[in-house]
Design an enzyme around this catalytic site. Sequence first.
Site, mmCIF file in Angstrom:
data_model
loop_
_atom_site.group_PDB
_atom_site.id
_atom_site.type_symbol
_atom_site.label_atom_id
_atom_site.label_comp_id
_atom_site.label_asym_id
_atom_site.label_seq_id
_atom_site.Cartn_x
_atom_site.Cartn_y
_atom_site.Cartn_z
ATOM 1 N N ALA A 131 41.528 30.325 34.279
ATOM 2 C CA ALA A 131 41.600 31.785 34.245
ATOM 3 C C ALA A 131 41.103 32.384 35.564
ATOM 4 C CB ALA A 131 40.788 32.331 33.083
ATOM 5 N N TYR A 132 40.016 31.842 36.075
ATOM 6 C CA TYR A 132 39.466 32.331 37.344
ATOM 7 C C TYR A 132 40.424 32.043 38.494
ATOM 8 C CZ TYR A 132 36.308 32.694 41.358
ATOM 9 O OH TYR A 132 35.728 33.027 42.565
#
Length: 242
Positions: free
Chosen positions: A150-151
């Site tokens: 996600a990052y």
Amino acid sequence: MSTRVAIVTGGSRGIGRAAAERLAADGLAVVIAYAGNDAEAAATVEAVEAKGGTAVAVRADVADEHAVAALFDRAEAEFGGVDVVVHAAGIMLLGTVADFDLDALDRMHRVNIRGTFVVAQQAARRIRRGGAIVNLSTSVTKLALPTYAAYAASKGAVDAVSLILAKELRGRDVTVNAVAPGPTATALFLDGKDAQTIDRMSKANPLERLGTPDDIADVVSFLAGPGRWVNGQTLYANGGAA
């Protein structure tokens, strides 16, 4: 020639603070944008001024277009214009794709993607000729570490915005680049990691250590100053990690 002016988002701590202090040492007046910690922002301004530099702190939500416009207004009112924009503000939330909380995903994307776009939009409209825009990305987009999906996705957007904006500013004499640190000894990286994990990640590159905020600030200083022929690039500042 008037003093060059830099806006540094996320400038009250970590890589942002190191970049702000380095640019001030390079002779730029610095506007430090921060999310909410007044004490940290004041301490950064004091550190700059203690070494003979010039700085002011402005509280701003980077994902709020009105707050970011006001940030640029303050820089122009205080110092006459903006020559360098370093966008270091961001958050990192980790978890596997299967188990990641979607509310957390939305929160991170608001800061990391929308925030980057909003700051880049104001920079594109208002930065002076000869200027430089430097966005902070991450080497995890290449390293592909588990729990970072996600990052990394949010920072992949930073790379895309940076490279395309460089082309959109054709004829303006403004460079746009992204800097992609590897594991760096900041609270953003260290929080929540045990000593074994930190030691393992420290040895993942041939220099066998974590980066420091000053290592990354050196790269930012280069891109903001003499590195005029580097444009539309993502620079991996990670000690040689694959």
